[in-house]
Design a protein around this motif. Structure first.
Motif, PDB file in Angstrom:
ATOM      1  N   GLN A 111      52.807  59.487  47.208  1.00  0.00           N
ATOM      2  CA  GLN A 111      52.895  58.517  45.612  1.00  0.00           C
ATOM      3  C   GLN A 111      53.130  57.256  45.727  1.00  0.00           C
ATOM      4  O   GLN A 111      54.058  57.141  46.123  1.00  0.00           O
ATOM      5  CB  GLN A 111      53.627  59.344  44.920  1.00  0.00           C
ATOM      6  N   GLY A 112      52.212  56.146  44.471  1.00  0.00           N
ATOM      7  CA  GLY A 112      53.050  54.988  44.393  1.00  0.00           C
ATOM      8  C   GLY A 112      52.728  54.108  45.549  1.00  0.00           C
ATOM      9  O   GLY A 112      53.421  52.984  45.680  1.00  0.00           O
ATOM     10  N   ILE A 113      51.970  54.423  46.141  1.00  0.00           N
ATOM     11  CA  ILE A 113      51.447  53.316  47.462  1.00  0.00           C
ATOM     12  C   ILE A 113      49.874  53.058  47.044  1.00  0.00           C
ATOM     13  O   ILE A 113      49.001  54.395  47.766  1.00  0.00           O
ATOM     14  CB  ILE A 113      51.956  53.876  49.027  1.00  0.00           C
ATOM     15  N   GLY A 114      50.086  52.118  47.120  1.00  0.00           N
ATOM     16  CA  GLY A 114      48.042  50.934  46.848  1.00  0.00           C
ATOM     17  C   GLY A 114      48.519  50.792  47.302  1.00  0.00           C
ATOM     18  O   GLY A 114      49.659  49.711  47.322  1.00  0.00           O
ATOM     19  N   PHE A 115      47.104  49.288  48.319  1.00  0.00           N
ATOM     20  CA  PHE A 115      47.404  48.183  48.778  1.00  0.00           C
ATOM     21  C   PHE A 115      46.185  47.022  47.948  1.00  0.00           C
ATOM     22  O   PHE A 115      44.770  47.529  47.434  1.00  0.00           O
ATOM     23  CB  PHE A 115      46.892  48.384  49.807  1.00  0.00           C
ATOM     24  N   ALA A 116      46.181  46.442  48.034  1.00  0.00           N
ATOM     25  CA  ALA A 116      45.011  45.065  47.135  1.00  0.00           C
ATOM     26  C   ALA A 116      45.201  44.136  48.067  1.00  0.00           C
ATOM     27  O   ALA A 116      45.970  43.799  48.641  1.00  0.00           O
ATOM     28  CB  ALA A 116      45.281  45.501  45.698  1.00  0.00           C
ATOM     29  N   ILE A 117      43.478  43.691  48.215  1.00  0.00           N
ATOM     30  CA  ILE A 117      43.005  42.807  49.175  1.00  0.00           C
ATOM     31  C   ILE A 117      43.852  41.420  48.278  1.00  0.00           C
ATOM     32  O   ILE A 117      43.248  41.592  46.686  1.00  0.00           O
ATOM     33  CB  ILE A 117      42.062  42.910  49.076  1.00  0.00           C
ATOM     34  N   PRO A 118      44.881  40.319  48.482  1.00  0.00           N
ATOM     35  CA  PRO A 118      44.800  39.404  48.142  1.00  0.00           C
ATOM     36  C   PRO A 118      43.827  38.568  47.595  1.00  0.00           C
ATOM     37  O   PRO A 118      43.070  38.275  48.443  1.00  0.00           O
ATOM     38  CB  PRO A 118      45.819  38.152  48.580  1.00  0.00           C
ATOM     39  N   ILE A 119      43.575  38.022  46.187  1.00  0.00           N
ATOM     40  CA  ILE A 119      42.263  37.456  45.330  1.00  0.00           C
ATOM     41  C   ILE A 119      41.954  36.099  46.507  1.00  0.00           C
ATOM     42  O   ILE A 119      41.223  35.375  46.481  1.00  0.00           O
ATOM     43  CB  ILE A 119      42.642  36.648  44.555  1.00  0.00           C
ATOM     44  N   ASN A 120      43.369  35.111  46.906  1.00  0.00           N
ATOM     45  CA  ASN A 120      43.218  34.311  47.204  1.00  0.00           C
ATOM     46  C   ASN A 120      41.805  34.680  48.801  1.00  0.00           C
ATOM     47  O   ASN A 120      41.086  33.852  49.088  1.00  0.00           O
ATOM     48  CB  ASN A 120      44.543  33.555  48.328  1.00  0.00           C
ATOM     49  N   LEU A 121      42.431  35.365  49.768  1.00  0.00           N
ATOM     50  CA  LEU A 121      41.502  35.542  50.417  1.00  0.00           C
ATOM     51  C   LEU A 121      40.050  35.935  50.262  1.00  0.00           C
ATOM     52  O   LEU A 121      38.935  35.166  50.901  1.00  0.00           O
ATOM     53  CB  LEU A 121      41.879  37.113  51.596  1.00  0.00           C
ATOM     54  N   ALA A 122      39.573  36.187  48.884  1.00  0.00           N
ATOM     55  CA  ALA A 122      37.862  36.584  48.436  1.00  0.00           C
ATOM     56  C   ALA A 122      37.355  35.364  48.240  1.00  0.00           C
ATOM     57  O   ALA A 122      36.883  34.762  48.364  1.00  0.00           O
ATOM     58  CB  ALA A 122      38.538  37.480  47.377  1.00  0.00           C
ATOM     59  N   VAL A 123      38.537  34.487  47.319  1.00  0.00           N
ATOM     60  CA  VAL A 123      38.093  33.239  46.903  1.00  0.00           C
ATOM     61  C   VAL A 123      37.672  32.308  47.956  1.00  0.00           C
ATOM     62  O   VAL A 123      36.763  31.301  48.408  1.00  0.00           O
ATOM     63  CB  VAL A 123      39.292  32.534  45.874  1.00  0.00           C
ATOM     64  N   GLU A 124      38.594  32.241  49.157  1.00  0.00           N
ATOM     65  CA  GLU A 124      38.112  31.796  50.437  1.00  0.00           C
ATOM     66  C   GLU A 124      37.065  32.087  51.237  1.00  0.00           C
ATOM     67  O   GLU A 124      36.293  31.048  52.100  1.00  0.00           O
ATOM     68  CB  GLU A 124      39.795  32.332  51.261  1.00  0.00           C
ATOM     69  N   LEU A 125      36.540  33.336  50.989  1.00  0.00           N
ATOM     70  CA  LEU A 125      35.304  34.249  51.531  1.00  0.00           C
ATOM     71  C   LEU A 125      34.198  33.482  50.271  1.00  0.00           C
ATOM     72  O   LEU A 125      33.296  34.042  51.259  1.00  0.00           O
ATOM     73  CB  LEU A 125      35.347  35.316  51.700  1.00  0.00           C
ATOM     74  N   LEU A 126      33.799  33.455  49.415  1.00  0.00           N
ATOM     75  CA  LEU A 126      33.573  33.508  48.762  1.00  0.00           C
ATOM     76  C   LEU A 126      32.192  32.629  48.894  1.00  0.00           C
ATOM     77  O   LEU A 126      30.574  32.855  48.874  1.00  0.00           O
ATOM     78  CB  LEU A 126      33.607  32.464  46.775  1.00  0.00           C
ATOM     79  N   PRO A 127      32.276  31.657  49.110  1.00  0.00           N
ATOM     80  CA  PRO A 127      30.971  30.350  49.888  1.00  0.00           C
ATOM     81  C   PRO A 127      29.978  31.286  51.030  1.00  0.00           C
ATOM     82  O   PRO A 127      28.736  30.957  50.588  1.00  0.00           O
ATOM     83  CB  PRO A 127      31.908  29.423  49.999  1.00  0.00           C
TER      84      PRO A 127
END
Length: 539
Positions: free
Chosen positions: A311-327
């Motif tokens: 309970q109360g254990i969730g995970f999110a991908i850091p946005i910096n990783l997404a920004v790095e891969l966006l191009p």
């Protein structure tokens, strides 16, 4: 967003200045009541107190009493100023913090809701041909074979089944780009995007990356299309910072939950580039792909996974990783640098046996033939301690470092070999796209054909599954419902040790044996818990 305590102090500036003005000149009169009331009314309204009406009479009574009984006025006024300042900090700020926090969450939810979208996808699954009254697991079918039944009874045409799924996403540009999870839109034949105002758009996949579970989709925006979400800096996020998750759990669109950042840099076995933010904000099926906001209304993560048993254990991908891969996502896929080594973390026992005084570094357990590492002279048993002068302390960090370097780049790899330190220049290659190669050869990915996703057994996964550190095999990390793997009883967390009586030690072994099988069935030797069992998969 302005700090609550700071805003409260600023709100009381007019009140404090009025006291300073009076304290600077002798007076025997009382402080004008209208001035006290006006100052308190301004302060309380600006500080946004929910219980201000109970606090104002107390401040008025204290202030009026002090100045009414003043003799010279000056000393008493200065003492009153200091007393009221302390009283403000002790009584007013805690109440302000409670009220301001609640109001901030409401304001934040109102501010960000327009850029969050609900996703619904449709996937067309082709079912194998069947025969009336003859189920797939009938022993007569196994004995006579499909050819016998098709010759005498005829086959039915291939059937199709439509599977629907839900997810979330968020707008990142005014031209209709939306960021979400790869697993939300993977293999979808139709993607629908619904806004907060219930307006719907058709979306198309622009690019995706299974390794990091990121995907980029696009809709055709109109004049009413919402503005993009503001992207923050996940590196600046601190453990304990407040966060808000917005998404579409169980189809309940634009649900808002809040919590804190519980940890950073979590490795959960989802892939080779794990670097998750952990949060206790409630995340459920359907939240995948949705944003995790900080208290400034900036996206710092993409909600991706949960621990189902907790309970109360969730995970999110850091946005910096997404920004790095966006191009690269905008171009359709992500291309990564490749060294071509099998690696593992260095523990004390390994370090002692190798004669190394530190456990910081990454041990090379194998080198791929003809890979960049092999051509440059890296060897099994080398301990990688630096890449281009940057320290390497663990295997996941090295994987992310190499993958994030463009193919063709020259990097200096510093290793410890037989007690000596040496630097080896390596020209990185391109990480092989084995999935694409298999799709060209067979028309589909073998793991998907059987309905399972597997990955190499890492030391972290072995520890989590209660396995010995020297255990070999690949771990089942996902089983598709109604697939051959699911129907056979294969479970997430199973360790596949053999395929058709041939050993499986790595993902490469698994892929090769799947391709070599050429059968409509697979015989797997699986370790589950403390025991092993055979499982037969049938198409």
């Amino acid at each position: 967003m302005t700090d609550c305590g700071g805003k409260a102090i600023l709100a009381f500036v007019p009140y404090i200045f009025s006291l300073l003005e009076i304290s600077s000149r002798p007076t025997t009169g009382t402080l004008p009541s209208y001035l006290v009331k006006a100052a308190l009314r301004y302060a309380c309204s600006e500080a946004q107190l929910f219980r201000a009406d109970q606090l104002k009479p107390k401040f008025q009574e204290v202030t009026m009493g002090l100045f009414r009984h003043s003799a010279s006025g000056h000393d008493t006024a200065w003492r009153a100023f200091k007393f009221i300042g302390i009283l403000v900090l002790l009584l007013l700020l805690p109440a302000c913090a409670i009220g301001r926090q609640a109001l901030d969450l409401a304001d934040l939810a109102e501010e960000v809701k327009h850029s969050v979208v609900n996703l619904s996808t449709t996937q067309v699954i082709r079912m194998e041909r069947g025969h009336p009254g003859m189920p797939q697991d009938n022993p007569l079918r196994d004995f006579f074979g499909d050819e016998f039944f098709e010759r005498f009874f005829g086959g039915l045409p291939e059937r199709e089944r439509r599977a629907n799924a839900l997810g979330s996403g968020f707008i990142i540009s005014s031209d209709g780009l939306i960021l979400t999870n790869h697993h939300v839109v993977a293999r979808a034949t139709e993607i629908k995007v619904r806004l907060e105002n219930d307006k719907e758009y058709d979306a198309k996949l622009v690019g995706s990356d299974p390794q990091t579970d990121l995907a980029l989709i696009r809709v055709k925006p109109d004049k009413d299309f919402p503005k993009a979400a503001r992207l923050g800096n996940s590196n600046d996020t601190r453990v304990g910072s407040g966060v808000m998750a917005v998404g579409n759990p169980f189809g309940l669109g634009h649900t808002v939950t809040s919590g804190i950042v519980s940890a950073k840099g979590r490795i959960i076995g989802a892939g080779p580039y794990d670097d998750f933010l952990q949060t206790d904000a409630a995340i459920n099926p359907g939240n995948s792909g949705g944003p995790l906001y900080n208290m400034d209304g900036e996206v710092i993560g993409i909600n991706t996974a949960i621990v189902a048993q907790g309970q109360g254990i969730g995970f999110a991908i850091p946005i910096n990783l997404a920004v790095e891969l966006l191009p690269q996502l905008k171009k359709g896929k992500v291309i990564r640098g490749w060294l071509g080594v099998m690696i593992q973390d260095l523990n004390k026992e390994l370090a002692d046996s190798l004669g190394i005084k530190t456990t910081e570094g990454v041990l090379v357990s194998d080198v791929v033939t003809d890979a960049p590492a092999a051509k440059a002279g890296l060897k099994r048993g080398d301990v990688i301690v630096q890449v281009n002068g940057r320290e390497v302390k663990e295997a996941h960090a090295l994987s992310r470092m190499i993958a994030g370097t463009p193919p063709g780049s020259k990097v200096d790899i510093t290793v410890i070999r037989n007690g000596d330190t040496k630097t080896i220049p390596v020209t990185l290659g391109t990480l092989p796209d084995s999935t694409a190669e298999r799709e060209r050869q067979e028309g589909q990915q073998p793991e998907e054909k059987w309905g399972m996703t597997v990955q190499n057994l890492t030391p972290e996964l072995a520890q989590r599954l209660g396995l010995e550190s020297d255990e070999k095999g690949v771990v089942v990390v996902q089983v598709v419902p109604d697939s051959p793997a699911a129907q056979s009883g294969l479970q997430r967390g199973d360790l596949i040790k053999e395929i058709n009586r041939k050993p499986v030690e790595t993902l490469s072994d698994f892929n090769n044996l799947i391709q070599q099988s050429g059968k409509d069935s697979l015989l797997l030797l699986v370790r589950r818990g403390a025991g092993t069992l055979y499982i037969v998969l049938k198409k």
